[in-house]
Design an enzyme around this catalytic site. Structure first.
Site, PDB file in Angstrom:
ATOM      1  N   GLY A  18      23.408  38.911  30.822  1.00 18.89           N
ATOM      2  CA  GLY A  18      24.366  37.870  30.463  1.00 18.89           C
ATOM      3  C   GLY A  18      24.134  37.261  29.095  1.00 18.89           C
ATOM      4  O   GLY A  18      23.833  37.952  28.117  1.00 18.89           O
ATOM      5  N   ILE A  19      24.267  35.948  29.039  1.00 23.08           N
ATOM      6  CA  ILE A  19      24.236  35.231  27.769  1.00 23.08           C
ATOM      7  C   ILE A  19      22.860  35.341  27.111  1.00 23.08           C
ATOM      8  O   ILE A  19      22.753  35.577  25.903  1.00 23.08           O
ATOM      9  CB  ILE A  19      24.645  33.752  28.005  1.00 23.08           C
ATOM     10  CG1 ILE A  19      26.134  33.692  28.401  1.00 23.08           C
ATOM     11  CG2 ILE A  19      24.373  32.904  26.784  1.00 23.08           C
ATOM     12  CD1 ILE A  19      26.620  32.326  28.863  1.00 23.08           C
ATOM     13  N   ASP A  64       8.758  32.873  36.112  1.00 26.64           N
ATOM     14  CA  ASP A  64       9.701  31.929  36.706  1.00 26.64           C
ATOM     15  C   ASP A  64       9.552  30.618  35.936  1.00 26.64           C
ATOM     16  O   ASP A  64       8.480  29.992  35.978  1.00 26.64           O
ATOM     17  CB  ASP A  64       9.375  31.725  38.199  1.00 26.64           C
ATOM     18  CG  ASP A  64      10.400  30.831  38.877  1.00 26.64           C
ATOM     19  OD1 ASP A  64      11.104  30.070  38.181  1.00 26.64           O
ATOM     20  OD2 ASP A  64      10.492  30.892  40.120  1.00 26.64           O
ATOM     21  N   VAL A  65      10.605  30.186  35.251  1.00 27.37           N
ATOM     22  CA  VAL A  65      10.480  29.001  34.392  1.00 27.37           C
ATOM     23  C   VAL A  65      10.216  27.729  35.195  1.00 27.37           C
ATOM     24  O   VAL A  65       9.802  26.718  34.632  1.00 27.37           O
ATOM     25  CB  VAL A  65      11.718  28.806  33.478  1.00 27.37           C
ATOM     26  CG1 VAL A  65      11.907  29.972  32.530  1.00 27.37           C
ATOM     27  CG2 VAL A  65      12.972  28.517  34.280  1.00 27.37           C
ATOM     28  N   TYR A 151      24.794  20.665  38.749  1.00 23.77           N
ATOM     29  CA  TYR A 151      24.836  21.495  37.539  1.00 23.77           C
ATOM     30  C   TYR A 151      25.293  20.708  36.296  1.00 23.77           C
ATOM     31  O   TYR A 151      24.552  20.583  35.320  1.00 23.77           O
ATOM     32  CB  TYR A 151      25.744  22.695  37.806  1.00 23.77           C
ATOM     33  CG  TYR A 151      25.886  23.667  36.670  1.00 23.77           C
ATOM     34  CD1 TYR A 151      24.796  24.383  36.188  1.00 23.77           C
ATOM     35  CD2 TYR A 151      27.139  23.904  36.075  1.00 23.77           C
ATOM     36  CE1 TYR A 151      24.935  25.301  35.152  1.00 23.77           C
ATOM     37  CE2 TYR A 151      27.288  24.817  35.057  1.00 23.77           C
ATOM     38  CZ  TYR A 151      26.188  25.515  34.589  1.00 23.77           C
ATOM     39  OH  TYR A 151      26.347  26.417  33.567  1.00 23.77           O
ATOM     40  N   VAL A 184      32.204  32.148  30.860  1.00 23.34           N
ATOM     41  CA  VAL A 184      31.879  33.404  30.174  1.00 23.34           C
ATOM     42  C   VAL A 184      31.770  34.493  31.236  1.00 23.34           C
ATOM     43  O   VAL A 184      31.075  34.322  32.241  1.00 23.34           O
ATOM     44  CB  VAL A 184      30.531  33.272  29.415  1.00 23.34           C
ATOM     45  CG1 VAL A 184      30.108  34.615  28.846  1.00 23.34           C
ATOM     46  CG2 VAL A 184      30.641  32.236  28.300  1.00 23.34           C
TER      47      VAL A 184
HETATM   48  N1  NAP Z   1      28.219  32.408  32.517  1.00 28.13           N
HETATM   49  C1  NAP Z   1      28.933  31.325  32.265  1.00 28.13           C
HETATM   50  O1  NAP Z   1      30.150  31.276  32.502  1.00 28.13           O
HETATM   51  C2  NAP Z   1      28.279  30.110  31.654  1.00 28.13           C
HETATM   52  C3  NAP Z   1      29.109  29.064  31.247  1.00 28.13           C
HETATM   53  C4  NAP Z   1      28.539  27.939  30.684  1.00 28.13           C
HETATM   54  C5  NAP Z   1      27.182  27.867  30.517  1.00 28.13           C
HETATM   55  N2  NAP Z   1      26.387  28.901  30.930  1.00 28.13           N
HETATM   56  C6  NAP Z   1      24.953  28.763  30.735  1.00 28.13           C
HETATM   57  O2  NAP Z   1      24.458  29.897  30.047  1.00 28.13           O
HETATM   58  C7  NAP Z   1      23.126  30.193  30.496  1.00 28.13           C
HETATM   59  C8  NAP Z   1      23.044  31.633  30.967  1.00 28.13           C
HETATM   60  O3  NAP Z   1      24.024  31.849  31.927  1.00 28.13           O
HETATM   61  P1  NAP Z   1      24.349  33.308  32.507  1.00 28.13           P
HETATM   62  O4  NAP Z   1      25.658  33.199  33.191  1.00 28.13           O
HETATM   63  O5  NAP Z   1      24.127  34.334  31.466  1.00 28.13           O
HETATM   64  O6  NAP Z   1      23.196  33.358  33.633  1.00 28.13           O
HETATM   65  P2  NAP Z   1      22.720  34.475  34.651  1.00 28.13           P
HETATM   66  O7  NAP Z   1      23.657  35.612  34.768  1.00 28.13           O
HETATM   67  O8  NAP Z   1      22.375  33.731  35.864  1.00 28.13           O
HETATM   68  O9  NAP Z   1      21.390  35.029  33.913  1.00 28.13           O
HETATM   69  C9  NAP Z   1      20.317  34.221  33.844  1.00 28.13           C
HETATM   70  C10 NAP Z   1      19.101  34.917  33.262  1.00 28.13           C
HETATM   71  O10 NAP Z   1      18.029  34.041  33.537  1.00 28.13           O
HETATM   72  C11 NAP Z   1      17.074  34.689  34.395  1.00 28.13           C
HETATM   73  N3  NAP Z   1      16.594  33.678  35.330  1.00 28.13           N
HETATM   74  C12 NAP Z   1      17.277  33.045  36.312  1.00 28.13           C
HETATM   75  N4  NAP Z   1      16.479  32.153  36.927  1.00 28.13           N
HETATM   76  C13 NAP Z   1      15.266  32.225  36.318  1.00 28.13           C
HETATM   77  C14 NAP Z   1      14.033  31.550  36.488  1.00 28.13           C
HETATM   78  N5  NAP Z   1      13.864  30.621  37.444  1.00 28.13           N
HETATM   79  N6  NAP Z   1      12.997  31.871  35.668  1.00 28.13           N
HETATM   80  C15 NAP Z   1      13.136  32.810  34.704  1.00 28.13           C
HETATM   81  N7  NAP Z   1      14.287  33.479  34.494  1.00 28.13           N
HETATM   82  C16 NAP Z   1      15.334  33.184  35.295  1.00 28.13           C
HETATM   83  C17 NAP Z   1      17.829  35.842  35.046  1.00 28.13           C
HETATM   84  O11 NAP Z   1      16.969  36.910  35.442  1.00 28.13           O
HETATM   85  P3  NAP Z   1      16.227  36.883  36.898  1.00 28.13           P
HETATM   86  O12 NAP Z   1      17.287  36.593  37.901  1.00 28.13           O
HETATM   87  O13 NAP Z   1      15.602  38.242  37.024  1.00 28.13           O
HETATM   88  O14 NAP Z   1      15.210  35.800  36.817  1.00 28.13           O
HETATM   89  C18 NAP Z   1      18.729  36.251  33.895  1.00 28.13           C
HETATM   90  O15 NAP Z   1      18.011  36.993  32.943  1.00 28.13           O
HETATM   91  C19 NAP Z   1      22.806  29.150  31.584  1.00 28.13           C
HETATM   92  O16 NAP Z   1      22.109  28.078  31.018  1.00 28.13           O
HETATM   93  C20 NAP Z   1      24.183  28.690  32.037  1.00 28.13           C
HETATM   94  O17 NAP Z   1      24.169  27.382  32.551  1.00 28.13           O
HETATM   95  C21 NAP Z   1      26.907  30.016  31.498  1.00 28.13           C
END
Ligand code: NAP
Length: 250
Positions: A18-19, A64-65, A151, A184
């Site tokens: 993702g992002i 794990d953060v 959130y 996104v």
């Molecule tokens: N996607 C959207 O529509 C959107 C919109 C607005 C804001 N955002 C923000 O953008 C950021 C990324 O979003 P995303 O949609 O790309 O997220 P995502 O698909 O959930 O990906 C998150 C990434 O973080 C890792 N992760 C999750 N929990 C973790 C933990 N406890 N420790 C370490 N790594 C962890 C995941 O890998 P593992 O699962 O293997 O740990 C993955 O690499 C977030 O801050 C989110 O709030 C996203």
């Protein structure tokens, strides 16, 4: 564009999809070296391999953060192996269905503790240190898809902390900025899941975006790389909203 990031030492949390993954790639394309983490080792190693193919030196660790000791240990090893630290990107979130406790552990504390821990190294950066928080438009409005959930509220708290850090760390040459993405979509992400699981909700949100579509991870990544780069040398405490016009605010 050459943003002056060649050889910069950059940490991105949650960079296996993702992002976060797009952010790490965008830094690698600018010539930066990277330390990346996520919980699951295999997708992380795949993402790290792609970064290496772009020529980056890469430190990749399953972390794990929510485990503060593991997170700060990762930062220390990243700085040791890369020879210092110039940029910190806090990207991990527990997501929109996290409980208040989970959200505090995965969103709030990791950003607070990482920033604290990284300050001496970022202050020592000859380029000037930079921190970028990945927030969300859900922190800027309370209606759908935000709603009365942890959130948006916890991300709003982070926006406040990042803005305050931007001002308090400026004398040490560290800039702190926020990027707030709107919805996104990418394969394996939340909006791709909702598109099939709850198409009505997906469409109702998409249709409120003036640009008529969800964002792409690389569109967020470019904003992050810009704010972390010398091209944004006088920008701190800012919140750059990247949402196709989704949130109606001035
Ligand atoms: N996607 C959207 O529509 C959107 C919109 C607005 C804001 N955002 C923000 O953008 C950021 C990324 O979003 P995303 O949609 O790309 O997220 P995502 O698909 O959930 O990906 C998150 C990434 O973080 C890792 N992760 C999750 N929990 C973790 C933990 N406890 N420790 C370490 N790594 C962890 C995941 O890998 P593992 O699962 O293997 O740990 C993955 O690499 C977030 O801050 C989110 O709030 C996203």
């Amino acid at each position: 564009m050459d943003l002056g990031l060649r050889g910069a030492r950059v940490v991105v949390t949650g960079a296996s999809r993702g992002i976060g993954r797009a952010i790490a790639q965008a830094f690698a394309e600018e010539g930066a070296d990277l330390a990346v983490c996520a919980r699951s080792p295999e997708p992380l190693e795949r993402a790290a391999g792609e970064l290496r193919e772009l020529g980056a030196r890469v430190v990749a660790e399953p972390v794990d953060v929510a485990d503060t000791g593991a997170l700060t240990g990762f930062l220390d090893r990243a700085a040791d192996e890369l020879g210092g630290l110039d940029v910190l990107v806090s990207n991990v979130s527990g997501g929109s269905s996290a409980s208040w406790e989970q959200g505090f552990a995965t969103d709030v504390l990791p950003f607070v503790r990482m920033a604290e821990h990284a300050v001496p190294r970022l202050a020592a950066s000859e380029r000037g240190g930079a921190i970028v928080l990945i927030s969300t438009t859900s922190a800027l409005h309370s209606g759908r898809p935000s709603g009365p959930k942890s959130y948006g509220a916890l991300k709003a708290a982070l926006n406040h902390h990042a803005a305050a850090l931007g001002r308090s760390l400026a004398p040490q040459g560290i800039r702190v900025n926020t990027v707030s993405p709107g919805p996104v979509e990418f394969e394996g992400g939340g909006w791709a899941r909702r598109r099939t699981a709850d198409p009505e909700f997906y469409t109702s949100v998409r249709d409120r975006i003036p640009m008529g579509r969800m964002g792409r991870p690389e569109e967020i990544a470019r904003a992050v790389v810009f704010l972390a780069s010398p091209a944004a040398s006088f920008t701190t405490g800012a919140n750059l909203v990247v949402d196709g016009g989704f949130v109606d605010r001035v």
